[in-house]
Design a protein around this motif. Structure first.
Motif, PDB file in Angstrom:
ATOM      1  N   LEU A 157      -7.698   2.103  13.309  1.00 49.60           N
ATOM      2  CA  LEU A 157      -8.482   1.016  13.902  1.00 49.60           C
ATOM      3  C   LEU A 157      -7.970   0.620  15.283  1.00 49.60           C
ATOM      4  N   SER A 158      -6.753   1.020  15.601  1.00 48.64           N
ATOM      5  CA  SER A 158      -6.124   0.579  16.847  1.00 48.64           C
ATOM      6  C   SER A 158      -6.931   0.913  18.100  1.00 48.64           C
ATOM      7  N   PRO A 159      -7.465   2.150  18.242  1.00 50.96           N
ATOM      8  CA  PRO A 159      -8.263   2.415  19.447  1.00 50.96           C
ATOM      9  C   PRO A 159      -9.454   1.475  19.594  1.00 50.96           C
ATOM     10  N   ALA A 160     -10.117   1.167  18.467  1.00 42.65           N
ATOM     11  CA  ALA A 160     -11.286   0.285  18.532  1.00 42.65           C
ATOM     12  C   ALA A 160     -10.889  -1.124  18.953  1.00 42.65           C
ATOM     13  N   GLY A 175       0.811  -1.214   0.000  1.00 39.06           N
ATOM     14  CA  GLY A 175       0.000   0.000   0.000  1.00 39.06           C
ATOM     15  C   GLY A 175       0.837   1.253   0.000  1.00 39.06           C
ATOM     16  N   SER A 176       0.666   2.069   1.051  1.00 36.95           N
ATOM     17  CA  SER A 176       1.381   3.333   1.148  1.00 36.95           C
ATOM     18  C   SER A 176       1.398   3.775   2.605  1.00 36.95           C
ATOM     19  N   PRO A 177       2.250   4.766   2.952  1.00 35.32           N
ATOM     20  CA  PRO A 177       2.215   5.300   4.313  1.00 35.32           C
ATOM     21  C   PRO A 177       0.857   5.876   4.690  1.00 35.32           C
ATOM     22  N   THR A 178       0.148   6.472   3.722  1.00 32.18           N
ATOM     23  CA  THR A 178      -1.184   6.999   4.004  1.00 32.18           C
ATOM     24  C   THR A 178      -2.142   5.889   4.393  1.00 32.18           C
ATOM     25  N   LEU A 179      -2.102   4.782   3.656  1.00 27.89           N
ATOM     26  CA  LEU A 179      -2.953   3.640   3.980  1.00 27.89           C
ATOM     27  C   LEU A 179      -2.576   3.062   5.338  1.00 27.89           C
ATOM     28  N   ALA A 180      -1.277   3.017   5.649  1.00 29.26           N
ATOM     29  CA  ALA A 180      -0.829   2.501   6.943  1.00 29.26           C
ATOM     30  C   ALA A 180      -1.391   3.338   8.089  1.00 29.26           C
ATOM     31  N   SER A 181      -1.388   4.661   7.929  1.00 30.66           N
ATOM     32  CA  SER A 181      -1.941   5.532   8.965  1.00 30.66           C
ATOM     33  C   SER A 181      -3.453   5.395   9.069  1.00 30.66           C
ATOM     34  N   ALA A 182      -4.121   5.181   7.935  1.00 31.67           N
ATOM     35  CA  ALA A 182      -5.576   4.995   7.957  1.00 31.67           C
ATOM     36  C   ALA A 182      -5.949   3.723   8.707  1.00 31.67           C
ATOM     37  N   MET A 183      -5.223   2.641   8.423  1.00 32.69           N
ATOM     38  CA  MET A 183      -5.511   1.384   9.112  1.00 32.69           C
ATOM     39  C   MET A 183      -5.132   1.443  10.588  1.00 32.69           C
ATOM     40  N   ALA A 184      -4.129   2.260  10.909  1.00 36.85           N
ATOM     41  CA  ALA A 184      -3.747   2.426  12.318  1.00 36.85           C
ATOM     42  C   ALA A 184      -4.860   3.082  13.121  1.00 36.85           C
ATOM     43  N   VAL A 241      -2.790   5.182  24.856  1.00 37.27           N
ATOM     44  CA  VAL A 241      -1.739   5.106  23.842  1.00 37.27           C
ATOM     45  C   VAL A 241      -2.338   4.938  22.452  1.00 37.27           C
ATOM     46  N   ALA A 242      -3.338   4.065  22.334  1.00 36.38           N
ATOM     47  CA  ALA A 242      -3.955   3.804  21.030  1.00 36.38           C
ATOM     48  C   ALA A 242      -4.690   5.016  20.487  1.00 36.38           C
ATOM     49  N   MET A 243      -5.157   5.912  21.363  1.00 37.92           N
ATOM     50  CA  MET A 243      -5.944   7.066  20.924  1.00 37.92           C
ATOM     51  C   MET A 243      -5.158   8.024  20.042  1.00 37.92           C
ATOM     52  N   PHE A 244      -3.838   7.971  20.068  1.00 37.09           N
ATOM     53  CA  PHE A 244      -3.037   8.909  19.289  1.00 37.09           C
ATOM     54  C   PHE A 244      -2.835   8.459  17.842  1.00 37.09           C
ATOM     55  N   ALA A 264      -4.662  -3.787   8.466  1.00 38.89           N
ATOM     56  CA  ALA A 264      -5.758  -3.907   9.430  1.00 38.89           C
ATOM     57  C   ALA A 264      -5.467  -5.028  10.430  1.00 38.89           C
ATOM     58  N   PHE A 265      -4.897  -6.122   9.933  1.00 44.95           N
ATOM     59  CA  PHE A 265      -4.513  -7.215  10.820  1.00 44.95           C
ATOM     60  C   PHE A 265      -3.421  -6.762  11.781  1.00 44.95           C
ATOM     61  N   HIS A 266      -2.521  -5.897  11.293  1.00 42.80           N
ATOM     62  CA  HIS A 266      -1.491  -5.352  12.191  1.00 42.80           C
ATOM     63  C   HIS A 266      -2.132  -4.549  13.323  1.00 42.80           C
ATOM     64  N   SER A 267      -3.220  -3.835  13.037  1.00 40.08           N
ATOM     65  CA  SER A 267      -3.889  -3.070  14.084  1.00 40.08           C
ATOM     66  C   SER A 267      -4.402  -3.980  15.189  1.00 40.08           C
ATOM     67  N   ILE A 268      -4.859  -5.171  14.817  1.00 36.66           N
ATOM     68  CA  ILE A 268      -5.294  -6.142  15.821  1.00 36.66           C
ATOM     69  C   ILE A 268      -4.103  -6.601  16.653  1.00 36.66           C
ATOM     70  N   ILE A 269      -2.994  -6.932  15.971  1.00 36.26           N
ATOM     71  CA  ILE A 269      -1.788  -7.366  16.688  1.00 36.26           C
ATOM     72  C   ILE A 269      -1.290  -6.249  17.601  1.00 36.26           C
ATOM     73  N   PHE A 270      -1.320  -5.007  17.095  1.00 36.37           N
ATOM     74  CA  PHE A 270      -0.868  -3.870  17.896  1.00 36.37           C
ATOM     75  C   PHE A 270      -1.718  -3.709  19.150  1.00 36.37           C
ATOM     76  N   ALA A 271      -3.023  -3.903  19.021  1.00 41.57           N
ATOM     77  CA  ALA A 271      -3.910  -3.811  20.181  1.00 41.57           C
ATOM     78  C   ALA A 271      -3.567  -4.882  21.216  1.00 41.57           C
ATOM     79  N   VAL A 272      -3.274  -6.098  20.733  1.00 44.57           N
ATOM     80  CA  VAL A 272      -2.868  -7.169  21.657  1.00 44.57           C
ATOM     81  C   VAL A 272      -1.546  -6.809  22.323  1.00 44.57           C
ATOM     82  N   ILE A 273      -0.602  -6.259  21.534  1.00 46.50           N
ATOM     83  CA  ILE A 273       0.704  -5.883  22.075  1.00 46.50           C
ATOM     84  C   ILE A 273       0.560  -4.842  23.181  1.00 46.50           C
ATOM     85  N   LEU A 274      -0.313  -3.856  22.977  1.00 47.94           N
ATOM     86  CA  LEU A 274      -0.506  -2.829  24.001  1.00 47.94           C
ATOM     87  C   LEU A 274      -0.999  -3.431  25.305  1.00 47.94           C
ATOM     88  N   ASN A 275      -1.934  -4.360  25.214  1.00 50.47           N
ATOM     89  CA  ASN A 275      -2.453  -4.985  26.426  1.00 50.47           C
ATOM     90  C   ASN A 275      -1.414  -5.882  27.095  1.00 50.47           C
TER      91      ASN A 275
END
Length: 345
Positions: free
Chosen positions: A105-108, A94-103, A274-277, A184-195
């Protein structure tokens, strides 16, 4: 004052993270292997963290490691490696823009996983929980809009009614949809990592040590996978070019600085804070992608970002209301005028 400092550092971290995605995308366009990037950046990150830890603990001893903590850090290392690979592979498609858009999802996802792990409570009878739940669904909808709907470019070029379907929708033959789902799958992994990080750091408050040990696990995993997957010897050569900048930037920021800052903020504020940012990176990424990488700005990106922003602020509002309720309750319990004032008959 302390809370403002945490906020300022988290905002600065998001600016640096968008820059990281842009640099890595530019390096990948020149042939950089994402497997090699993960390996070299974690090895360099270990060498950057080690002297910092020696200096930090020169006059005091670090907390004692237990077997339980070691197992938790091993789990964190495996999750971190999976998250890094998903990030770089997704950016490659994708692109950095797409990466930020999918990120965004992290708060949710963080909210959902925090409820499952009992770090958050859910009571749909109160407005704060209703807002956080609705915001979660809205932000996920917005992410699908960014991924699946392309729309027309926001330029002065005329709109043609006979445009083909693939010019309006992001259909499967485009790498964009593949990158979107991976990110989007990374956002799920990131949420698990935060917890998981919150779980670790509250019992073992040594951010740099935890980061170092997790990076060692990632380096070991990536060395094995990279040797098996990356057969081209040229992919392992480092030149004085954009690839070297990507290695150093990723090691210094992503592996070392960002990881320590996130753990520190998690210990102070918790995973949802942390995810809210993450949604902040959307605006920065759009500007940097269009300016430096020549990305086109499409209606779908702006529409999806707007939907995500609505969901994001709903989650933030619900979180703020819950914190206010907790603070009011604690103040009432501590106020002697409320607890000790005799009743006048």
């Amino acid at each position: 004052m302390w809370g403002a400092s945490v906020t300022a550092i988290m905002v600065a971290t998001e600016f640096l993270e968008v820059g990281l995605n842009t640099v890595n995308k530019a390096a990948m366009n020149r042939g950089l292997s994402d497997f090699v990037l993960v390996f070299y950046s974690n090895v360099l990150g270990i060498f950057l963290l080690a002297p910092c830890i020696l200096i930090f603990y020169r006059k005091k001893s670090p907390p004692a490691l237990t077997r339980s903590t070691i197992y938790k850090i091993l789990l964190l290392g495996v999750l971190s490696y999976s998250g890094q690979m998903c990030t770089y592979i997704g950016i490659g498609y994708g692109s950095p823009t797409l990466a930020s858009a999918m990120a965004d999802l992290s708060p949710a996802f963080t909210f959902i996983i925090s409820i499952i792990s009992r770090m958050e409570t859910l009571d749909l009878g109160i407005k704060s929980s209703q807002a956080k739940s609705l915001g979660t669904l809205v932000s996920i909808t917005g992410a699908f809009v960014v991924t699946l709907y392309k729309g027309f470019p926001l330029t002065f070029a005329p709109w043609h009614n006979n445009r083909s379907l693939h010019q309006v929708l992001r259909i499967p033959h485009s790498n964009w949809i593949v990158g979107g789902f991976i990110l989007a799958f990374h956002s799920i992994i990131f949420a698990v990592i935060l917890n998981v990080q919150t779980w670790i750091i509250r019992g073992y408050p040594a951010e740099m040590l935890v980061t170092l040990m997790a990076s060692i696990v990632v380096a070991i995993l990536s060395s094995v996978v990279s040797v098996v997957v990356e057969k081209d010897p040229d992919a392992w050569r480092i030149g004085m070019n954009m690839e070297l900048i990507a290695f150093v930037y990723t090691a210094a920021f992503a592996v070392a600085f960002r990881s320590v800052v996130h753990k520190w903020a998690l210990r102070k504020k918790g995973p949802i804070y942390v995810a809210m940012f993450k949604p902040l990176g959307m605006v920065i990424a759009l500007a940097m992608g269009v300016t430096f990488l020549g990305d086109k700005l499409y209606l779908g990106s702006l529409l999806g970002a707007a939907i995500i922003a609505i969901g994001f602020y709903a989650v933030i509002w619900g979180q703020a209301q819950e914190e206010k309720m907790v603070n009011d309750t604690e103040s009432s319990n501590k106020d002697p005028l409320l607890s000790n004032t005799p009743t006048v008959m």
